[in-house]
Design a protein around this motif. Structure first.
Motif, PDB file in Angstrom:
ATOM      1  N   VAL A  41      -7.319  -0.260   6.052  1.00 20.57           N
ATOM      2  CA  VAL A  41      -5.896  -0.497   6.275  1.00 20.57           C
ATOM      3  C   VAL A  41      -5.358   0.659   7.117  1.00 20.57           C
ATOM      4  CG1 VAL A  41      -3.641  -0.807   5.194  1.00 20.57           C
ATOM      5  CG2 VAL A  41      -5.688  -1.689   4.057  1.00 20.57           C
ATOM      6  N   ALA A  42      -4.837   0.359   8.288  1.00 21.14           N
ATOM      7  CA  ALA A  42      -4.290   1.385   9.166  1.00 21.14           C
ATOM      8  C   ALA A  42      -3.019   1.976   8.557  1.00 21.14           C
ATOM      9  CB  ALA A  42      -3.973   0.795  10.531  1.00 21.14           C
ATOM     10  N   LYS A  43      -2.843   3.268   8.736  1.00 23.40           N
ATOM     11  CA  LYS A  43      -1.688   3.972   8.179  1.00 23.40           C
ATOM     12  C   LYS A  43      -0.375   3.327   8.620  1.00 23.40           C
ATOM     13  CE  LYS A  43       0.124   8.643   7.710  1.00 23.40           C
ATOM     14  NZ  LYS A  43      -0.075  10.055   8.046  1.00 23.40           N
ATOM     15  N   THR A  44      -0.333   2.844   9.846  1.00 25.72           N
ATOM     16  CA  THR A  44       0.897   2.244  10.375  1.00 25.72           C
ATOM     17  C   THR A  44       1.271   0.937   9.686  1.00 25.72           C
ATOM     18  OG1 THR A  44      -0.364   1.164  12.128  1.00 25.72           O
ATOM     19  CG2 THR A  44       0.632   3.295  12.653  1.00 25.72           C
ATOM     20  N   VAL A  47       0.845  -1.195   0.000  1.00 22.33           N
ATOM     21  CA  VAL A  47       0.000   0.000   0.000  1.00 22.33           C
ATOM     22  C   VAL A  47       0.886   1.252   0.000  1.00 22.33           C
ATOM     23  CG1 VAL A  47      -1.670   1.320   1.349  1.00 22.33           C
ATOM     24  CG2 VAL A  47      -1.982  -1.144   1.056  1.00 22.33           C
ATOM     25  N   ALA A  48       1.993   1.223   0.731  1.00 28.10           N
ATOM     26  CA  ALA A  48       2.911   2.372   0.747  1.00 28.10           C
ATOM     27  C   ALA A  48       3.432   2.671  -0.659  1.00 28.10           C
ATOM     28  CB  ALA A  48       4.072   2.123   1.703  1.00 28.10           C
ATOM     29  N   LYS A  64      -3.853  14.662   0.933  1.00 26.55           N
ATOM     30  CA  LYS A  64      -4.167  14.349   2.338  1.00 26.55           C
ATOM     31  C   LYS A  64      -5.304  15.225   2.821  1.00 26.55           C
ATOM     32  CE  LYS A  64       0.507  12.927   3.392  1.00 26.55           C
ATOM     33  NZ  LYS A  64       1.709  13.136   4.187  1.00 26.55           N
ATOM     34  N   PRO A  65      -6.088  14.783   3.772  1.00 29.15           N
ATOM     35  CA  PRO A  65      -6.090  13.471   4.411  1.00 29.15           C
ATOM     36  C   PRO A  65      -6.838  12.450   3.562  1.00 29.15           C
ATOM     37  CG  PRO A  65      -7.805  14.802   5.391  1.00 29.15           C
ATOM     38  CD  PRO A  65      -7.099  15.671   4.368  1.00 29.15           C
ATOM     39  N   PHE A  66      -6.536  11.183   3.775  1.00 27.77           N
ATOM     40  CA  PHE A  66      -7.218  10.107   3.059  1.00 27.77           C
ATOM     41  C   PHE A  66      -7.191   8.848   3.908  1.00 27.77           C
ATOM     42  CE2 PHE A  66      -2.789  10.065   1.724  1.00 27.77           C
ATOM     43  CZ  PHE A  66      -2.425   8.745   1.940  1.00 27.77           C
ATOM     44  N   ALA A  67      -8.022   7.890   3.536  1.00 25.98           N
ATOM     45  CA  ALA A  67      -8.048   6.573   4.161  1.00 25.98           C
ATOM     46  C   ALA A  67      -7.968   5.535   3.050  1.00 25.98           C
ATOM     47  CB  ALA A  67      -9.327   6.376   4.975  1.00 25.98           C
ATOM     48  N   VAL A  68      -7.476   4.353   3.394  1.00 28.78           N
ATOM     49  CA  VAL A  68      -7.292   3.291   2.404  1.00 28.78           C
ATOM     50  C   VAL A  68      -8.031   2.032   2.856  1.00 28.78           C
ATOM     51  CG1 VAL A  68      -5.605   1.824   1.222  1.00 28.78           C
ATOM     52  CG2 VAL A  68      -5.013   4.196   1.769  1.00 28.78           C
ATOM     53  N   ALA A  69      -8.705   1.403   1.907  1.00 33.91           N
ATOM     54  CA  ALA A  69      -9.323   0.096   2.136  1.00 33.91           C
ATOM     55  C   ALA A  69      -8.888  -0.838   1.017  1.00 33.91           C
ATOM     56  CB  ALA A  69     -10.836   0.199   2.168  1.00 33.91           C
ATOM     57  N   VAL A  70      -8.600  -2.075   1.362  1.00 30.94           N
ATOM     58  CA  VAL A  70      -8.262  -3.104   0.371  1.00 30.94           C
ATOM     59  C   VAL A  70      -9.315  -4.188   0.484  1.00 30.94           C
ATOM     60  CG1 VAL A  70      -6.563  -4.799  -0.383  1.00 30.94           C
ATOM     61  CG2 VAL A  70      -5.796  -2.582   0.504  1.00 30.94           C
ATOM     62  N   ASN A  71     -10.010  -4.423  -0.610  1.00 32.49           N
ATOM     63  CA  ASN A  71     -11.102  -5.406  -0.634  1.00 32.49           C
ATOM     64  C   ASN A  71     -12.093  -5.132   0.500  1.00 32.49           C
ATOM     65  OD1 ASN A  71      -9.896  -6.685  -2.875  1.00 32.49           O
ATOM     66  ND2 ASN A  71      -8.573  -7.833  -1.511  1.00 32.49           N
ATOM     67  N   THR A  72     -12.447  -3.880   0.644  1.00 34.77           N
ATOM     68  CA  THR A  72     -13.403  -3.319   1.619  1.00 34.77           C
ATOM     69  C   THR A  72     -12.927  -3.375   3.074  1.00 34.77           C
ATOM     70  OG1 THR A  72     -14.785  -5.283   1.967  1.00 34.77           O
ATOM     71  CG2 THR A  72     -15.372  -3.860   0.109  1.00 34.77           C
ATOM     72  N   GLU A  73     -11.671  -3.750   3.319  1.00 37.44           N
ATOM     73  CA  GLU A  73     -11.121  -3.817   4.675  1.00 37.44           C
ATOM     74  C   GLU A  73     -10.209  -2.612   4.907  1.00 37.44           C
ATOM     75  OE1 GLU A  73      -7.865  -6.523   6.967  1.00 37.44           O
ATOM     76  OE2 GLU A  73      -9.360  -7.576   5.775  1.00 37.44           O
TER      77      GLU A  73
END
Length: 64
Positions: free
Chosen positions: A39-42, A17-18, A28-37
């Motif tokens: 994903v925490a930034k960390t 993802v990085a 920014k700001p944004f959020a990420v999901a993979v296959n609807t799950e």
């Protein structure tokens, strides 16, 4: 590999993802999901993507 990014096919040369964030440089700001799950930034550097994964990069919406 090919993934779906926000519903569009994308040729992606990275692994994580990085790598995807570096390639697409979303505002920014944004959020990420993979296959609807979510994903925490960390974990962006550890979350590997696979051929055909559906990735959503979304911005928060203010208001109600």
């Amino acid at each position: 590999m090919k993934i779906l990014l926000n519903g569009e096919t994308l040729a992606f040369e990275g692994r994580t993802v990085a790598d995807l964030i570096a390639q697409t440089a979303p505002e920014k700001p944004f959020a990420v999901a993979v296959n609807t799950e979510f994903v925490a930034k960390t974990t962006y550097g550890y979350r590997e993507l696979q051929e055909g994964d559906a990735v959503d990069i979304v911005r928060p919406v203010v208001g109600g």
